[in-house]
Design an enzyme around this catalytic site. Structure first.
Site, short mmCIF file in Angstrom:
data_model
loop_
_atom_site.label_atom_id
_atom_site.label_comp_id
_atom_site.label_asym_id
_atom_site.label_seq_id
_atom_site.Cartn_x
_atom_site.Cartn_y
_atom_site.Cartn_z
N GLY A 15 11.30 -43.64 12.03
CA GLY A 15 12.09 -42.41 11.98
C GLY A 15 12.89 -42.19 13.25
O GLY A 15 14.05 -41.75 13.21
N ASP A 16 12.29 -42.49 14.38
CA ASP A 16 12.99 -42.33 15.67
C ASP A 16 14.16 -43.31 15.75
O ASP A 16 15.24 -42.98 16.25
CB ASP A 16 12.03 -42.60 16.85
CG ASP A 16 10.70 -41.89 16.66
OD1 ASP A 16 10.70 -40.81 16.04
OD2 ASP A 16 9.67 -42.42 17.10
N1 LIG Z 1 8.59 -49.70 4.26
C1 LIG Z 1 9.86 -49.66 4.68
N2 LIG Z 1 10.75 -50.61 4.32
C2 LIG Z 1 12.04 -50.56 4.72
N3 LIG Z 1 12.53 -49.58 5.50
C3 LIG Z 1 11.69 -48.60 5.89
C4 LIG Z 1 10.32 -48.58 5.51
N4 LIG Z 1 9.74 -47.49 6.08
C5 LIG Z 1 10.71 -46.86 6.77
N5 LIG Z 1 11.88 -47.53 6.67
C6 LIG Z 1 13.18 -47.17 7.26
O1 LIG Z 1 13.02 -46.23 8.30
C7 LIG Z 1 13.62 -44.96 7.94
C8 LIG Z 1 12.74 -43.84 8.41
O2 LIG Z 1 11.47 -43.98 7.80
P1 LIG Z 1 10.50 -42.75 7.45
O3 LIG Z 1 11.07 -41.94 6.38
O4 LIG Z 1 9.16 -43.35 7.21
O5 LIG Z 1 10.57 -41.90 8.80
P2 LIG Z 1 9.39 -41.16 9.56
O6 LIG Z 1 8.36 -40.69 8.61
O7 LIG Z 1 10.02 -40.18 10.47
O8 LIG Z 1 8.87 -42.40 10.39
P3 LIG Z 1 7.74 -42.53 11.50
O9 LIG Z 1 7.07 -41.17 11.62
O10 LIG Z 1 6.87 -43.62 10.97
O11 LIG Z 1 8.51 -42.93 12.71
C9 LIG Z 1 13.79 -45.04 6.42
O12 LIG Z 1 14.80 -44.20 5.95
C10 LIG Z 1 14.09 -46.53 6.23
O13 LIG Z 1 15.43 -46.82 6.58
O1 LIG Z 2 2.14 -36.83 18.15
P1 LIG Z 2 3.64 -36.88 17.90
O2 LIG Z 2 4.41 -36.46 19.12
O3 LIG Z 2 4.05 -36.16 16.67
O4 LIG Z 2 4.00 -38.39 17.61
C1 LIG Z 2 3.81 -39.37 18.59
C2 LIG Z 2 4.05 -40.73 18.01
O5 LIG Z 2 3.17 -41.05 16.93
O6 LIG Z 2 5.37 -40.77 17.51
C3 LIG Z 2 5.99 -42.02 17.78
C4 LIG Z 2 6.47 -42.64 16.51
O7 LIG Z 2 7.37 -41.81 15.87
C5 LIG Z 2 4.96 -42.85 18.51
O8 LIG Z 2 5.56 -43.63 19.50
C6 LIG Z 2 4.00 -41.83 19.07
O9 LIG Z 2 2.70 -42.32 19.29
#
Ligand SMILES: Nc1ncnc2c1ncn2[C@@H]1O[C@H](COP(=O)(O)OP(=O)(O)OP(=O)(O)O)[C@@H](O)[C@H]1O
Ligand SMILES: O=P(O)(O)OC[C@@]1(O)O[C@H](CO)[C@@H](O)[C@@H]1O
Length: 301
Positions: free
Chosen positions: A250-251
């Site tokens: 997501g980041d």
């Molecule tokens: N299993 C996957 N396969 C391909 N692309 C993915 C997958 N998971 C995430 N992505 C990519 O990353 C983007 C962000 O993912 P997600 O919606 O899981 O964000 P998030 O929940 O904020 O992520 P995280 O908290 O794990 O950093 C998606 O829109 C997609 O482009």
């Molecule tokens: O506890 P928070 O601040 O919600 O999330 C922190 C965290 O899970 O977010 C990043 C991935 O998005 C990791 O690098 C980190 O450990």
């Protein structure tokens, strides 16, 4: 200049364990350690995409030293405030078939340290971008993101918020340039389950009605929906690929979106840039490199 704030940075201890079992000793088959925290991850991916930024926030103890050392090693500009007591957290990210995360609560941030952050924020100028991302340490008021946006009001600073619950809800009336909930986080705000892009658009629109200019709802492997301030609703699937490690996907998407928007000033292209950066992180070890994102952009656009 782009600034990212990480209130609660971490060292992410990413391990792979075969057949993890509770109540017994498990051993890792692979382990890696990365500087983490959402704002920091945004800065790392921005750097990988050729865009400089400055990381702000709070660090403490030997873990804080190591986070900063690793960022400097990657030539990322840091301007953290040191807390006098406690240490930055170590977050455990375990892969054993599924992904499991244990995130620490982090050190307490005192009023002196908070004042120093506001002093730094007062130096931001018209045209700067500020990314507020991640949780806040225990004990910090839930209106802190809102307070920051309030102090920046009228200064023409582009603000981006990637947060959940009250932290997100409270900033909307300050018209952030971009908010990026995932579909679970968006659903939780309205006490509904969101599984389809259609529903993501319906509830994303409610965030716009509450004040957000652009809303990017990420949906993991399904892709994302972008509602733009000029009235477009753009839906796009994620580029294919096999999930390796979703930490920071997501980041990476936020970083990719910002880099794409900066480059093209076009929302559709920014969305695609964001999706490719997110997927490049999700489908590889660690965060997306510039080369990985470029490869995805070239293959699929
Ligand atoms: N299993 C996957 N396969 C391909 N692309 C993915 C997958 N998971 C995430 N992505 C990519 O990353 C983007 C962000 O993912 P997600 O919606 O899981 O964000 P998030 O929940 O904020 O992520 P995280 O908290 O794990 O950093 C998606 O829109 C997609 O482009
Ligand atoms: O506890 P928070 O601040 O919600 O999330 C922190 C965290 O899970 O977010 C990043 C991935 O998005 C990791 O690098 C980190 O450990």
């Amino acid at each position: 200049m782009i600034y990212t704030i990480t209130f609660n940075p971490s060292l992410d201890y990413c391990i792979v364990v075969k057949d993890f079992k509770t109540g017994t000793i498990n051993r890792t088959v692979r382990e890696q350690i990365y500087p983490g925290g959402k704002g920091i991850n945004v800065s790392i991916v921005l750097k990988n995409l050729g865009m400089p930024s400055t990381t702000l926030g709070f660090l403490g103890g030997f873990t804080g030293d190591e986070i900063e050392r690793r960022l400097k090693e990657q030539k990322i500009r840091t301007d953290f405030i040191r807390v006098p007591e406690g240490m930055s957290r170590i977050n455990v990210k375990m892969r054993s078939g599924v992904e499991t995360e244990i995130n620490g609560s982090g050190p307490v941030i005192g009023t002196d340290e908070m004042s120093r952050l506001y002093e730094k924020l007062a130096l931001l100028k018209e045209g700067d971008t500020l990314v507020l991302a991640g949780s806040i340490p225990a004990g910090m008021p839930e209106n802190v993101y809102q307070e920051i946006l309030r102090t920046l009001e009228g200064k023409k600073i582009r603000t981006v918020v990637d947060a959940t619950g009250a932290l997100l809800r409270n900033v909307l009336s300050y018209h952030p340039f971009l908010v990026k909930p995932n579909h679970h986080e968006l659903g939780a705000l309205f006490d509904v389950k969101i599984d389809t892009k259609k529903d993501a658009a319906v509830y994303g629109e409610k965030l716009q009605q509450a004040g957000a200019r652009n809303v990017l709802v990420s949906m993991g492997a399904k892709g994302a929906v972008l509602l733009t301030e000029d009235g477009q609703i753009l839906e796009k699937d994620a580029p294919g690929g096999t999930l390796v490690n979703s930490v920071g996907a997501g980041d990476s998407m936020v970083a990719g979106f910002l880099a794409g928007y900066e480059k093209y000033k076009d929302y559709e292209k920014a969305l695609w840039y964001g999706l490719c950066a997110g997927s490049a992180s999700a489908c590889g070890e660690g965060l997306a490199t510039g080369a990985q994102v470029e490869k995805m952009l070239a293959e699929k656009i």
